[in-house]
Design a protein around this motif. Structure first.
Motif, mmCIF file in Angstrom:
data_model
loop_
_atom_site.group_PDB
_atom_site.id
_atom_site.type_symbol
_atom_site.label_atom_id
_atom_site.label_comp_id
_atom_site.label_asym_id
_atom_site.label_seq_id
_atom_site.Cartn_x
_atom_site.Cartn_y
_atom_site.Cartn_z
ATOM 1 N N GLU A 158 13.218 13.247 -4.394
ATOM 2 C CA GLU A 158 13.829 14.559 -4.646
ATOM 3 C C GLU A 158 12.864 15.560 -5.265
ATOM 4 O OE1 GLU A 158 16.970 15.877 -4.153
ATOM 5 O OE2 GLU A 158 17.297 14.133 -2.860
ATOM 6 N N HIS A 159 11.927 15.081 -6.110
ATOM 7 C CA HIS A 159 11.147 15.998 -6.926
ATOM 8 C C HIS A 159 9.622 15.879 -6.811
ATOM 9 C CE1 HIS A 159 14.823 17.210 -8.985
ATOM 10 N NE2 HIS A 159 15.135 15.925 -9.021
ATOM 11 N N TRP A 160 9.070 14.682 -6.731
ATOM 12 C CA TRP A 160 7.637 14.495 -6.910
ATOM 13 C C TRP A 160 6.805 14.414 -5.646
ATOM 14 C CZ3 TRP A 160 9.242 10.144 -10.613
ATOM 15 C CH2 TRP A 160 9.539 10.671 -11.876
ATOM 16 N N TYR A 161 7.395 14.054 -4.523
ATOM 17 C CA TYR A 161 6.587 13.784 -3.337
ATOM 18 C C TYR A 161 6.852 14.756 -2.203
ATOM 19 C CZ TYR A 161 5.736 9.414 -5.746
ATOM 20 O OH TYR A 161 5.372 8.492 -6.679
ATOM 21 N N ARG B 177 -7.097 8.592 -6.587
ATOM 22 C CA ARG B 177 -6.526 9.898 -6.262
ATOM 23 C C ARG B 177 -7.659 10.838 -5.877
ATOM 24 N NH1 ARG B 177 -1.431 12.293 -8.334
ATOM 25 N NH2 ARG B 177 -1.507 14.455 -7.680
ATOM 26 N N THR B 178 -7.474 11.591 -4.815
ATOM 27 C CA THR B 178 -8.474 12.561 -4.395
ATOM 28 C C THR B 178 -8.271 13.872 -5.140
ATOM 29 O OG1 THR B 178 -7.170 13.555 -2.614
ATOM 30 C CG2 THR B 178 -8.448 11.563 -2.060
ATOM 31 N N PRO B 179 -9.299 14.724 -5.198
ATOM 32 C CA PRO B 179 -9.123 16.042 -5.825
ATOM 33 C C PRO B 179 -8.014 16.858 -5.152
ATOM 34 C CG PRO B 179 -11.450 15.579 -5.518
ATOM 35 C CD PRO B 179 -10.692 14.490 -4.813
ATOM 36 N N GLY B 180 -7.760 16.629 -3.875
ATOM 37 C CA GLY B 180 -6.709 17.339 -3.156
ATOM 38 C C GLY B 180 -5.310 16.805 -3.413
ATOM 39 N N GLY B 181 -5.205 15.729 -4.189
ATOM 40 C CA GLY B 181 -3.897 15.224 -4.576
ATOM 41 C C GLY B 181 -3.391 14.016 -3.811
ATOM 42 N N LEU B 182 -4.119 13.562 -2.790
ATOM 43 C CA LEU B 182 -3.700 12.357 -2.086
ATOM 44 C C LEU B 182 -3.938 11.159 -2.994
ATOM 45 C CD1 LEU B 182 -2.695 11.056 0.562
ATOM 46 C CD2 LEU B 182 -5.104 10.806 1.205
ATOM 47 N N SER B 183 -2.925 10.333 -3.136
ATOM 48 C CA SER B 183 -2.988 9.177 -4.021
ATOM 49 C C SER B 183 -2.743 7.912 -3.214
ATOM 50 C CB SER B 183 -1.918 9.316 -5.108
ATOM 51 O OG SER B 183 -1.891 8.175 -5.922
ATOM 52 N N ALA B 184 -3.453 6.838 -3.572
ATOM 53 C CA ALA B 184 -3.240 5.543 -2.937
ATOM 54 C C ALA B 184 -3.179 4.476 -4.016
ATOM 55 C CB ALA B 184 -4.357 5.223 -1.950
ATOM 56 N N THR B 185 -2.152 3.649 -3.940
ATOM 57 C CA THR B 185 -2.009 2.515 -4.845
ATOM 58 C C THR B 185 -1.823 1.264 -4.004
ATOM 59 O OG1 THR B 185 -0.997 3.870 -6.569
ATOM 60 C CG2 THR B 185 -0.625 1.489 -6.701
ATOM 61 N N VAL C 4 0.868 -1.179 0.000
ATOM 62 C CA VAL C 4 0.000 0.000 0.000
ATOM 63 C C VAL C 4 0.902 1.225 0.000
ATOM 64 C CG1 VAL C 4 -1.832 1.240 1.199
ATOM 65 C CG2 VAL C 4 -1.733 -1.274 1.313
ATOM 66 N N PHE C 5 0.802 2.010 -1.054
ATOM 67 C CA PHE C 5 1.624 3.209 -1.214
ATOM 68 C C PHE C 5 0.689 4.411 -1.271
ATOM 69 C CE2 PHE C 5 3.751 6.357 -3.999
ATOM 70 C CZ PHE C 5 4.926 6.545 -3.275
ATOM 71 N N THR C 6 0.781 5.290 -0.282
ATOM 72 C CA THR C 6 0.007 6.520 -0.294
ATOM 73 C C THR C 6 0.975 7.683 -0.421
ATOM 74 O OG1 THR C 6 -0.004 6.693 2.119
ATOM 75 C CG2 THR C 6 -1.861 5.557 1.099
ATOM 76 N N SER C 7 0.554 8.709 -1.151
ATOM 77 C CA SER C 7 1.469 9.826 -1.375
ATOM 78 C C SER C 7 0.721 11.127 -1.582
ATOM 79 C CB SER C 7 2.350 9.560 -2.600
ATOM 80 O OG SER C 7 1.560 9.474 -3.770
ATOM 81 N N LEU C 8 1.438 12.198 -1.331
ATOM 82 C CA LEU C 8 0.994 13.540 -1.655
ATOM 83 C C LEU C 8 2.089 14.147 -2.511
ATOM 84 C CD1 LEU C 8 -1.183 15.679 -1.269
ATOM 85 C CD2 LEU C 8 0.110 16.512 0.701
ATOM 86 N N ARG C 9 1.721 14.569 -3.708
ATOM 87 C CA ARG C 9 2.699 15.051 -4.686
ATOM 88 C C ARG C 9 3.046 16.512 -4.482
ATOM 89 N NH1 ARG C 9 1.840 13.462 -10.072
ATOM 90 N NH2 ARG C 9 3.441 15.018 -10.451
ATOM 91 N N THR C 10 4.201 16.893 -5.000
ATOM 92 C CA THR C 10 4.584 18.292 -5.110
ATOM 93 C C THR C 10 3.924 18.864 -6.366
ATOM 94 O OG1 THR C 10 6.524 17.838 -6.471
ATOM 95 C CG2 THR C 10 6.853 17.828 -4.074
#
Length: 109
Positions: free
Chosen positions: A85-88, A49-57, A13-19
């Motif tokens: 470095e760049h995306w999260y 992915r939520t409209p706020g940018g939270l993503s779960a895979t 389970v990978f959850t993330s918030l992007r830059t």
């Protein structure tokens, strides 16, 4: 998925918030999707992915060996480093054993 097989599965389970940065994220994500398909024991994945940018895979694997192989894959390791470095802004990763699984699909067999 049959309940008898569920106990044999592992999930990542990978959850993330992007830059705000994109820098090839979509291309890299597509490439990673192609590569993980080649890993023995990979069974598929679901993402949202939520409209706020939270993503779960959630990625499904037959066993820990497949997860380890994917984690150590050369291109995947490079993508993870670039992502930090760049995306999260932040992410979390959890590996778990599936104890039970069932589903429903309207109009499904």
């Amino acid at each position: 998925m049959e309940e008898s097989r569920a106990a044999l599965l592992r999930v990542v389970v990978f959850t993330s918030l992007r830059t705000e940065a994109d820098g090839g994220y979509g291309e890299t994500a597509r490439r990673m999707g192609e590569l993980v398909e080649e890993v023995p024991g990979f069974l598929g994945e679901d993402s949202a992915r939520t409209p706020g940018g939270l993503s779960a895979t959630v990625a499904y694997f037959r066993d820990l060996a497949g997860i380890e192989e994917w984690s150590n894959h050369t291109e995947h390791r490079a993508a993870k480093a670039y992502g930090r470095e760049h995306w999260y802004e932040r992410y979390s990763l959890h590996i778990a054993k599936v104890e039970h699984s069932h589903g429903f699909e309207r109009g499904g067999a």
